[in-house]
Design a protein around this motif. Structure first.
Motif, PDB file in Angstrom:
ATOM      1  N   THR A 153      39.726  33.713  39.718  1.00  0.00           N
ATOM      2  CA  THR A 153      38.820  33.897  38.592  1.00  0.00           C
ATOM      3  C   THR A 153      39.166  35.195  37.877  1.00  0.00           C
ATOM      4  OG1 THR A 153      37.074  32.761  39.816  1.00  0.00           O
ATOM      5  CG2 THR A 153      36.416  34.089  37.903  1.00  0.00           C
ATOM      6  N   PRO A 154      39.766  35.103  36.686  1.00  0.00           N
ATOM      7  CA  PRO A 154      40.104  36.316  35.937  1.00  0.00           C
ATOM      8  C   PRO A 154      38.839  37.057  35.506  1.00  0.00           C
ATOM      9  CG  PRO A 154      41.310  34.395  35.120  1.00  0.00           C
ATOM     10  CD  PRO A 154      40.230  33.879  36.025  1.00  0.00           C
ATOM     11  N   PRO A 155      38.969  38.319  35.119  1.00  0.00           N
ATOM     12  CA  PRO A 155      37.790  39.085  34.718  1.00  0.00           C
ATOM     13  C   PRO A 155      37.186  38.634  33.405  1.00  0.00           C
ATOM     14  CG  PRO A 155      39.792  40.369  34.448  1.00  0.00           C
ATOM     15  CD  PRO A 155      40.190  39.138  35.179  1.00  0.00           C
ATOM     16  N   GLY A 156      37.944  37.919  32.576  1.00  0.00           N
ATOM     17  CA  GLY A 156      37.414  37.518  31.281  1.00  0.00           C
ATOM     18  C   GLY A 156      37.756  38.555  30.219  1.00  0.00           C
ATOM     19  N   PRO A 157      37.164  38.415  29.014  1.00  0.00           N
ATOM     20  CA  PRO A 157      37.461  39.361  27.931  1.00  0.00           C
ATOM     21  C   PRO A 157      37.148  40.791  28.364  1.00  0.00           C
ATOM     22  CG  PRO A 157      36.237  37.474  27.104  1.00  0.00           C
ATOM     23  CD  PRO A 157      36.194  37.373  28.592  1.00  0.00           C
ATOM     24  N   CYS A 158      38.074  41.673  28.054  1.00  0.00           N
ATOM     25  CA  CYS A 158      37.863  43.086  28.397  1.00  0.00           C
ATOM     26  C   CYS A 158      38.620  43.967  27.407  1.00  0.00           C
ATOM     27  CB  CYS A 158      38.281  43.384  29.836  1.00  0.00           C
ATOM     28  SG  CYS A 158      39.932  42.854  30.284  1.00  0.00           S
ATOM     29  N   ASN A 159      37.975  45.039  27.061  1.00  0.00           N
ATOM     30  CA  ASN A 159      38.524  45.980  26.101  1.00  0.00           C
ATOM     31  C   ASN A 159      38.021  47.374  26.468  1.00  0.00           C
ATOM     32  OD1 ASN A 159      39.770  47.018  23.782  1.00  0.00           O
ATOM     33  ND2 ASN A 159      37.891  46.814  22.590  1.00  0.00           N
ATOM     34  N   MET A 160      38.863  48.366  26.313  1.00  0.00           N
ATOM     35  CA  MET A 160      38.541  49.726  26.719  1.00  0.00           C
ATOM     36  C   MET A 160      38.124  49.769  28.191  1.00  0.00           C
ATOM     37  SD  MET A 160      39.317  51.708  24.362  1.00  0.00           S
ATOM     38  CE  MET A 160      39.731  51.615  22.625  1.00  0.00           C
ATOM     39  N   HIS A 161      38.849  49.016  28.980  1.00  0.00           N
ATOM     40  CA  HIS A 161      38.636  48.979  30.420  1.00  0.00           C
ATOM     41  C   HIS A 161      39.673  49.889  31.076  1.00  0.00           C
ATOM     42  CE1 HIS A 161      41.635  46.022  29.228  1.00  0.00           C
ATOM     43  NE2 HIS A 161      42.168  46.161  30.446  1.00  0.00           N
ATOM     44  N   SER A 162      39.768  49.834  32.386  1.00  0.00           N
ATOM     45  CA  SER A 162      40.785  50.588  33.110  1.00  0.00           C
ATOM     46  C   SER A 162      41.398  49.699  34.172  1.00  0.00           C
ATOM     47  CB  SER A 162      40.190  51.849  33.744  1.00  0.00           C
ATOM     48  OG  SER A 162      39.180  51.514  34.684  1.00  0.00           O
ATOM     49  N   ALA A 163      42.696  49.922  34.454  1.00  0.00           N
ATOM     50  CA  ALA A 163      43.421  49.123  35.437  1.00  0.00           C
ATOM     51  C   ALA A 163      44.381  50.036  36.182  1.00  0.00           C
ATOM     52  CB  ALA A 163      44.175  47.982  34.761  1.00  0.00           C
ATOM     53  N   ASP A 164      44.305  50.027  37.515  1.00  0.00           N
ATOM     54  CA  ASP A 164      45.128  50.911  38.348  1.00  0.00           C
ATOM     55  C   ASP A 164      45.743  50.114  39.488  1.00  0.00           C
ATOM     56  OD1 ASP A 164      44.350  53.872  37.400  1.00  0.00           O
ATOM     57  OD2 ASP A 164      42.540  52.647  37.416  1.00  0.00           O
ATOM     58  N   TYR A 165      47.003  50.436  39.797  1.00  0.00           N
ATOM     59  CA  TYR A 165      47.710  49.749  40.867  1.00  0.00           C
ATOM     60  C   TYR A 165      47.472  50.471  42.185  1.00  0.00           C
ATOM     61  CZ  TYR A 165      51.561  47.625  43.487  1.00  0.00           C
ATOM     62  OH  TYR A 165      52.316  46.947  44.428  1.00  0.00           O
TER      63      TYR A 165
END
Length: 696
Positions: A153-165
């Motif tokens: 299940t993807p997170p859906g629409p997102c903008n000005m979010h953050s993503a870290d490995y």
């Protein structure tokens, strides 16, 4: 890295300049873009320039300091050579406010992938929900865009979010900001090997809903940090930590002075610290301060900025007056920025015809324009100035109560930052490369930037030498050995005088002396060397020039100056009056006597030119004797003529004789000055010729 309470270390800002060539691309003026580092290159994608979203992929070579646009090819099997970077596949649509996260297999560091998630496309009511991947192979020489099919299940629409490995889990953690309609705080994870999404179930107090925040993963502890952002009502300056092993949220009470609430800043993890830079505060005021959170101390450090100028270092605490205008786009009233812009910039929208249209316009742009919607941006005066960033002006949030005993108060480590850093901005990127952090782009108001700054968190120490160098000591002390017997290894005998020298010094300065001491001449082994056909004064002036570097002044002898200035006994005037009373006999006339005087004088000058060893007193005596003899001859001639004249012509004869005597005095005085000048200049020419001959 553990730091004691009294520890101080320094960092340094520097501006990164580009070395463009004919094949290079210009640096884009953008904000809300992404920059990811891999194998010596910074991968820049997307962003907004005030008019449109970007979709061009640009690479910045750190070693060559230039921007490169990869060559597009149809197939990823196309090979143009090792000197070319090629990219295949279809790039994602242009966007801003997305995330770009590098995922690398620990067992295969030569290959990797950049995962692009979400962002604002500029169309539709919601943010993007797609995901694209840029494969990096062959050390980054071969690139390929592709859009994978994901599971879960993807997170859906997102903008000005953050993503870290998170390397230990090989997953990308996404803290969703907003979807264009509402603010969110849900957490999702993507497995980069299986491309399966999952929603992370957490415990503890999760951060409140927000967007335009910043995040960073501290690999040494496996902790995910969330700072600040915009919750739709106000900007935030809280910090939250997620333990990725236990999926537990905590909200620590950090020591030190908290940064101002802000959105659109960057948070970069490096060397056990988290570096926060820039962002936008209330009323869309941009910051340019550097804040550092030390994880081991769990405290915001005391950062002091020293900015160099023409007069030396100037101390400042986060100077708000430093603002670069590298590139500017003036936006029209009908061309306004998307709602979720980094950096706190928003332009006042055109007045809507009714309330519903205003709400609809805001919803289409994503909800928040990264600023307080009731305070429009203005470009006048103090509206740009943020609050005083000095420590005294900051609110004492989460700080310990003051103690009467200063020794009982907790202190935090201090950091000094040198050099001029980036100007005020938000919506920029901050990318860690080794011990350095690269700041690129962003905006402040209507200024869109494309400058590059580097923060060296551990610059090499510059050695400072307080003692003079060896060359400075030689220059300072060499003059003291001029004609000094100490350490002398050669003596020159000139006209009975001893002149002390040093073979090494003379050989270094003069090729003539070096040949004398090294070319097998007898002077090579001699301790005493006789210098013939040279005056002592000239040779001493030469040696003085070698040891001091100053051209000696050869002045006219004092006795000659006195003779020229005062007409006393022995002067030209005195000699003329004395000769008027002479009684010697001589035949001739005034013209013949003058010519004889000239010839005698020329003979004297020639004799002086041949023999320079006669002193000035001897020359003066000879000249005086010659002139006296000539004057006596003239007087005898005049007396003989007067006897032969009649008494009727005595008065006329006396008048004529007086005229001749006056003219003779003038001629004799002129000749005497000429003789003295020739003596003076012959001496100067002799000295200079000797100096040039030896030096050359």
């Amino acid at each position: 890295m553990m730091l004691s309470d009294e520890s101080i270390w320094s960092m340094r800002w520097s501006e990164q300049t580009s070395n463009p060539s004919s094949d290079d691309s210009a640096a884009p003026t953008i904000k809300n873009h992404s920059v990811t580092h891999f194998n010596g290159y910074l991968y820049c994608f997307g962003g907004y320039d005030g008019r449109r979203n970007h979709l061009t992929l640009l690479l910045y070579s750190i070693a060559e300091q230039r921007w490169i646009r990869p060559h597009r090819v149809v197939s990823d099997q196309t090979h143009l050579g090792d000197n070319y970077i090629v990219v295949a596949g279809s790039p994602p649509p242009g966007r801003n406010g997305h995330s770009a996260t590098l995922a690398i297999d620990p067992d295969d560091s030569d290959n990797g992938r950049i995962v692009i998630i979400g962002g604002w496309l500029g169309t539709g009511p919601l943010a993007a929900s797609d995901m694209h991947v840029l494969d990096l192979s062959n050390g980054g020489k071969h690139l390929r865009w592709w859009q994978p099919e994901v599971k879960g299940t993807p997170p859906g629409p997102c903008n000005m979010h953050s993503a870290d490995y998170v390397p230990s889990k090989r997953e990308v953690y996404v803290f969703r900001g907003g979807n264009g309609r509402e603010y969110l705080n849900d957490l999702h994870a993507l497995c980069t090997q299986t491309l399966v999404w999952r929603k992370v179930k957490t415990t503890g107090a999760a951060p409140q809903q927000r967007a335009n925040h910043s995040s960073a993963i501290l690999e040494s502890t496996g902790e995910l940090f969330i700072f600040g952002g915009w919750n739709g009502t106000e900007r935030l300056n809280d910090i939250h930590i997620l333990d990725t092993e236990t999926s537990t949220w905590t909200c620590p009470q950090a020591g030190g002075i908290l940064p101002h609430p802000r959105a659109g800043m960057t948070l970069t993890a490096l060397r056990g610290q988290l570096f926060l830079f820039g962002g936008s505060g209330t009323s869309s005021r941009c910051f340019q301060d550097l804040q550092i959170l030390d994880r081991s101390e769990m405290a915001w450090l005391d950062v002091t900025q020293y900015e160099s100028n023409g007069n030396g270092n100037r101390h400042r605490h986060h100077d708000d007056n430093h603002h670069h205008h590298h590139h500017r786009h003036h936006m029209d009233r009908n061309d306004y920025d998307p709602q979720w812009s980094f950096g706190g910039y928003y332009d006042s929208q055109p007045q809507a015809s009714n309330a519903s249209s205003a709400v609809q316009s805001q919803s289409q742009q994503g909800g928040d324009r990264a600023g307080d919607s009731d305070v429009p941006y203005t470009n006048s005066g103090d509206a740009w100035r943020s609050r005083d960033m000095s420590v005294a002006a900051r609110p004492p949030l989460n700080t310990m109560a003051a103690s009467p005993n200063p020794n009982d108060q907790d202190t935090v480590p201090s950091v000094t930052v040198h050099g001029r850093g980036p100007g005020r901005r938000a919506g920029h990127t901050a990318t860690a490369v080794g011990r350095k952090i690269y700041i690129f782009g962003g905006s402040c108001g209507s200024d869109y930037l494309n400058d590059f700054y580097v923060l060296d968190t551990d610059p090499p120490q510059h050695a400072t030498v307080s003692e003079p160098t060896s060359l400075q000591l030689i220059e300072r002390r060499l003059k003291h050995f001029f004609n000094d017997e100490e350490f002398s290894d050669v003596v020159f005998l000139v006209q009975g005088h001893r002149v002390y020298g040093h073979k090494m010094i003379l050989s270094v300065v003069s090729d003539c002396f070096r040949a004398m001491f090294t070319a097998g001449f007898r002077e090579q082994e001699s301790m005493e060397i006789e210098i013939k056909d040279c005056s002592y004064v000239a040779f001493l002036a030469l040696i003085e020039y070698i040891y001091t570097g100053k051209v000696p002044r050869v002045e006219q002898p004092q006795q000659q100056q006195q003779q020229q200035q005062s007409p006393s006994h022995g002067s030209v005037s005195g000699m003329a009056h004395s000769n008027n009373d002479g009684n010697n006999n001589n035949n001739g006339n005034t013209t013949t006597t003058t010519n004889n005087n000239t010839m005698n004088t020329n003979d004297s000058i020639a004799a002086m030119s041949i023999s320079q060893q006669h002193d000035n007193d001897t020359i003066t005596t000879q000249t005086t004797t010659t002139l006296n003899a000539n004057n006596n001859n003239n007087n005898n001639n005049q007396l003989h003529q007067r006897k032969r004249k009649s008494k009727i012509n005595n008065q006329q004869t006396a008048t004529t004789n007086n005229t001749h005597i006056h003219q003779q005095q003038i001629n004799i005085q002129s000749l005497y000055h000429q003789v003295q000048n020739v003596i003076f200049f012959v001496k100067i020419i002799s000295n200079q010729h000797m100096m040039k001959m030896v030096i050359q």
